[in-house]
Design an enzyme around this catalytic site. Structure first.
Site: not given
Ligand code: IPE
Ligand code: IPE
Ligand code: MG
Length: 244
Positions: A24, A26, A28-29, A70, A72, A198, A211
């Site tokens: 998680d 990407n 924000r990066w 699911t 996303n 979470r 853990e």
């Molecule tokens: C969890 O990240 C799913 C993946 C990394 C593939 P999300 O970005 O979807 O989770 P939430 O929405 O912050 O809980």
């Molecule tokens: C995780 O990074 C990748 C996927 C859920 C596909 P995010 O896209 O959730 O990145 P943030 O959480 O918005 O930074």
């Molecule tokens: Mg995310």
């Protein structure tokens, strides 16, 4: 490497057999760099290749990565389309990694919703790596812990209905065999970078006694050193499984 220094205590407290990673952060990066979210996903995919190779190198037996949940699908269509294209590109490129590293790949999740092309690639990767005897890499794509358990319940119900199964034979071990991870040990360690605290529907059944290690680093920046730090935390934990 940090955890090597503690080699003696590691003998008593082994490295995890199975690691789960919620990849998680990407988006924000990319935002931090003034780039579109897609650039973050690209950097995340490249880091996925690096960390997978590293886990294989240090002898991790099972690695489960959360690539697409699911939930996303609720993202903008443009982002979803980009991610689907990226999965195709990644799988084509990573085929050689799996061969070189002797990695066996499995996909966790409902694959039927993906494009024909992506489904074909998934099949190809699973088939071509099936005989590999090294690390097992589970790629969770269109995966949700609740969806997985719901599907397991449906499959069990079908067996009950056709008298292939009796209610008295339903136990935790049997339920585990109806999950995407059938036959695999539960994750010992689940790592979530990005700062969120979470599980977001990841390995709900299997993670009962995992853990948890959370990092304030965004996934594309999560390094081999960070993984070592997580391993150091893991070996210092006292796993009790409800005992004393
Ligand atoms: C969890 O990240 C799913 C993946 C990394 C593939 P999300 O970005 O979807 O989770 P939430 O929405 O912050 O809980
Ligand atoms: C995780 O990074 C990748 C996927 C859920 C596909 P995010 O896209 O959730 O990145 P943030 O959480 O918005 O930074
Ligand atoms: Mg995310």
């Amino acid at each position: 490497m940090l955890w090597r220094k503690k080699e003696k205590s590691i003998v008593a407290k082994r490295l995890p057999d199975h690691i789960g990673i919620i990849m998680d952060g990407n988006g924000r990066w990319a935002k931090k760099r003034g780039l579109p979210r897609s650039a973050g996903h690209k950097a995340g995919a490249s880091n996925f290749r690096k960390i997978t190779k590293y886990c294989s190198k240090i002898g991790i037996k099972y690695l489960t990565v959360y690539a697409f949940s699911t939930e996303n699908w609720s993202r903008p269509e443009e982002e979803i389309n980009y991610l689907m294209r990226l999965f195709e590109q990644y799988l084509k490129e990573a085929l050689s990694d799996f061969e070189q590293e002797n990695i066996k790949v499995l996909f966790l999740g409902d694959k039927t919703v993906f494009s024909d092309n992506l489904q074909k690639l998934i099949d190809e990767v699973e088939k071509s790596s099936q005989k590999n005897t090294g690390m097992v890499l589970n790629i969770a794509m269109n995966y949700g812990g609740r969806q997985e358990i719901t599907e397991a319940i449906k499959k069990i119900a079908v067996e009950l209905e056709s008298n292939k199964l009796k209610i008295k034979n339903i136990n935790e071990k049997l339920v585990s065999e109806y999950l995407y991870t059938a036959g695999q040990p539960d994750p010992d360690l689940i790592i979530r970078p990005s700062g969120e605290l979470r599980l977001s529907n990841f390995l709900l059944w299997q993670g009962a006694y995992s853990e948890l290690v959370f990092f304030n680093v965004l996934w594309p920046d999560f390094s081999e050193r960070d993984l070592n730090r997580a391993l150091n935390q893991y070996v210092s934990r006292n796993r009790r499984f409800g005992g004393i």
